[in-house]
Design a protein around this motif. Structure first.
Motif, PDB file in Angstrom:
ATOM      1  N   UNK A  20      34.540   1.227   0.212  1.00  0.00           N
ATOM      2  CA  UNK A  20      34.942   2.014   1.370  1.00  0.00           C
ATOM      3  C   UNK A  20      34.622   3.500   1.232  1.00  0.00           C
ATOM      4  N   UNK A  21      34.634   4.028   0.010  1.00  0.00           N
ATOM      5  CA  UNK A  21      34.538   5.474  -0.184  1.00  0.00           C
ATOM      6  C   UNK A  21      33.177   5.962  -0.653  1.00  0.00           C
ATOM      7  N   UNK A  22      32.271   5.071  -1.019  1.00  0.00           N
ATOM      8  CA  UNK A  22      30.960   5.502  -1.507  1.00  0.00           C
ATOM      9  C   UNK A  22      29.909   5.057  -0.494  1.00  0.00           C
ATOM     10  N   UNK A  80      29.090  -7.561  -9.004  1.00  0.00           N
ATOM     11  CA  UNK A  80      27.980  -6.609  -9.065  1.00  0.00           C
ATOM     12  C   UNK A  80      28.534  -5.190  -9.191  1.00  0.00           C
ATOM     13  N   UNK A  81      29.680  -4.917  -8.583  1.00  0.00           N
ATOM     14  CA  UNK A  81      30.289  -3.597  -8.675  1.00  0.00           C
ATOM     15  C   UNK A  81      30.705  -3.262 -10.103  1.00  0.00           C
ATOM     16  N   UNK A  82      30.963  -4.297 -10.892  1.00  0.00           N
ATOM     17  CA  UNK A  82      31.366  -4.036 -12.288  1.00  0.00           C
ATOM     18  C   UNK A  82      30.236  -3.378 -13.068  1.00  0.00           C
ATOM     19  N   UNK A  83      28.991  -3.726 -12.739  1.00  0.00           N
ATOM     20  CA  UNK A  83      27.850  -3.191 -13.479  1.00  0.00           C
ATOM     21  C   UNK A  83      27.673  -1.692 -13.262  1.00  0.00           C
ATOM     22  N   UNK A  84      28.129  -1.188 -12.130  1.00  0.00           N
ATOM     23  CA  UNK A  84      27.925   0.221 -11.825  1.00  0.00           C
ATOM     24  C   UNK A  84      29.228   1.011 -11.825  1.00  0.00           C
ATOM     25  N   UNK A 123      30.999   2.452 -14.240  1.00  0.00           N
ATOM     26  CA  UNK A 123      31.010   3.687 -15.031  1.00  0.00           C
ATOM     27  C   UNK A 123      30.251   4.799 -14.326  1.00  0.00           C
ATOM     28  N   UNK A 124      29.116   4.479 -13.717  1.00  0.00           N
ATOM     29  CA  UNK A 124      28.374   5.505 -12.981  1.00  0.00           C
ATOM     30  C   UNK A 124      29.174   5.993 -11.782  1.00  0.00           C
ATOM     31  N   UNK A 125      29.867   5.073 -11.091  1.00  0.00           N
ATOM     32  CA  UNK A 125      30.715   5.479  -9.963  1.00  0.00           C
ATOM     33  C   UNK A 125      31.838   6.393 -10.446  1.00  0.00           C
ATOM     34  N   UNK A 126      32.485   6.014 -11.532  1.00  0.00           N
ATOM     35  CA  UNK A 126      33.594   6.820 -12.063  1.00  0.00           C
ATOM     36  C   UNK A 126      33.108   8.197 -12.498  1.00  0.00           C
ATOM     37  N   UNK A 127      31.960   8.252 -13.198  1.00  0.00           N
ATOM     38  CA  UNK A 127      31.418   9.538 -13.641  1.00  0.00           C
ATOM     39  C   UNK A 127      31.061  10.419 -12.450  1.00  0.00           C
ATOM     40  N   UNK A 128      30.440   9.817 -11.429  1.00  0.00           N
ATOM     41  CA  UNK A 128      30.062  10.601 -10.257  1.00  0.00           C
ATOM     42  C   UNK A 128      31.298  11.130  -9.532  1.00  0.00           C
TER      43      UNK A 128
END
Length: 424
Positions: free
Chosen positions: A52-54, A194-198, A200-205
């Motif tokens: 919802x937020x990205x 599939x969201x699990x794979x990304x 860390x990148x989402x959290x870092x961003x």
């Protein structure tokens, strides 16, 4: 005690386990997850937040769903016999009477891509105890799942525990469900999102963007420096209650300083080098200077990594005045191949869990159950097809007969040739 390998084991029953941790018919929430915020039902809200937020993540999965809905779908008989065709026709008739449209069900099934799994409750209709078809396939949202019930051996999922709107727990049996899991390698009924794979990148961003916004506010104000009289500082350090409260208020105030409509700081005047009061004065707080790291580039790096993980790099082409049509075509083809593989698994799931069960309930041989097949995700490249035909015709490698002409018309979406038409 050494193991005895002399007694042969006959492969009559399953002896192995998937390795997914279960105990007493229930599963351990988050036992296979590294991050605490993704364990058990906590993951449902986090994945919902990501969708919802990205903007890029939500757009990517919406694009995948739209591409999948462009495919054509066919219910094919199990074999080329009249009996198999008759069974397939029974399934087609029941399929057309579904209360829930296939496009709607398909979009719900494809929530298994970001979330790892999807669940539909299958409701049948019948007359005098005889199953005649399906009433509908009703979607069960992933975030309403409480737990899973396993068989006594801990090998197969028997049911889903769902939290209903009234706050009660419903038990939905697997035998009456369409449970789609694109990736079953973990042995987890929730698959591998599939969201699990990304994540860390989402959290870092997210952290980078939060730090950037805070930095903008601080840069607009500057680094606040508040001086406290030395005697007050010493009293606070020695435990004086009044001085400690004053120092705490001063620290809280300097942290909250930022630019706004009602900005301004009023301070008592100090003294000059000779001990005389300085009187009234005013100065501006200055910015703290450029940052050592470029937050914008770090944000773009995370965005690029997320796009790469989702196979939608082509959505970022042109933003930096770089990229080509050929590169975009290759990347979209890669996404199409990936979605096609997912739809292959989806067809197998529907054929086994829906069609085969229906055929058995109808009293037919399960081997006669038809299969669901899908067409191509994208239409053909007509330019490449035309070039191929031209080259093949010039070299004599291909004869342009009527069958080939009909095929070209079909691929190009042109009307079929009539008996009076000429040429192609």
């Amino acid at each position: 005690m050494p193991m005895d390998f002399s007694t042969p084991l006959l492969p009559l029953e399953r002896q192995s386990h998937s390795g997914f941790p279960t105990f007493g018919g229930r599963s351990y929430a988050g036992a296979d997850e590294w991050h605490r915020e993704l364990q058990g039902t906590l993951a449902d809200r986090k994945y919902r937040e990501m969708l919802d937020n990205h903007g890029l993540i939500g757009t990517a999965f919406h694009l995948m769903t739209c591409l999948a809905q462009q495919a054509s779908w066919t219910i094919a008989p199990a074999e080329a016999t009249p009996e198999a065709e008759a069974v397939a026709e029974e399934v087609r008739v029941a399929w057309k009477k579904l209360e829930t449209s296939w496009h709607q069900v398909l979009s719900e099934l494809l929530t298994a891509l970001p979330c790892g799994w999807s669940w539909h409750e299958v409701v049948y209709v019948g007359i005098k105890g005889q199953i005649t078809g399906w009433k509908g396939l009703y979607f069960v949202r992933q975030d309403t799942r409480q737990d899973w019930r396993w068989d006594t051996a801990g090998q197969e999922v028997e049911a889903l525990f769902q939290l209903t709107k009234s706050g009660q727990t419903a038990l939905l049996p697997t035998a009456k469900a369409l449970h789609f899991v694109p990736d079953t390698t973990t042995g987890n009924p929730e698959g591998r999102p599939w969201l699990r794979r990304l994540y860390r990148d989402y959290r870092d961003q997210l952290q980078i963007r939060t730090a950037t916004l805070v930095g903008l506010q601080k840069d607009a104000t500057g680094m606040g420096v508040l001086t406290i009289p030395a005697d007050t500082w010493v009293k606070a350090a020695n435990g004086d209650a009044e001085a400690s409260s004053l120092v705490a208020d001063a620290k809280a105030g300097v942290v909250r300083m930022q630019r706004g409509e009602r900005e301004g700081i009023v301070l008592p005047a100090g003294k000059d080098g000779e001990g005389n009061p300085t009187g009234w004065g005013i100065e501006l707080l200055k910015g703290s200077g450029p940052r050592q790291f470029d937050h914008v580039k770090l944000d773009e790096l995370c965005e690029q990594r997320i796009a790469t993980t989702l196979l939608v790099q082509f959505l970022l082409l042109g933003q930096k005045k770089a990229g080509s049509f050929a590169l975009s075509s290759d990347q979209t083809e890669l996404l199409g191949i990936s979605i096609g593989a997912v739809l292959d698994t989806l067809c197998e799931t529907v054929s086994v869990q829906l069609f085969r069960r229906f055929v058995e309930l109808r009293g037919h041989d399960p081997a006669l159950a038809p299969t669901l097949t899908h067409g191509p995700i994208e239409g053909p490249d007509l330019g490449a097809l035309a070039q191929l035909l031209e080259t093949a015709a010039k070299t004599g490698a291909l004869e342009i007969d009527q069958n080939l002409k009909d095929f070209v018309r079909e691929q190009a979406g042109l009307p079929a040739k009539t008996s009076t038409s000429e040429g192609l």
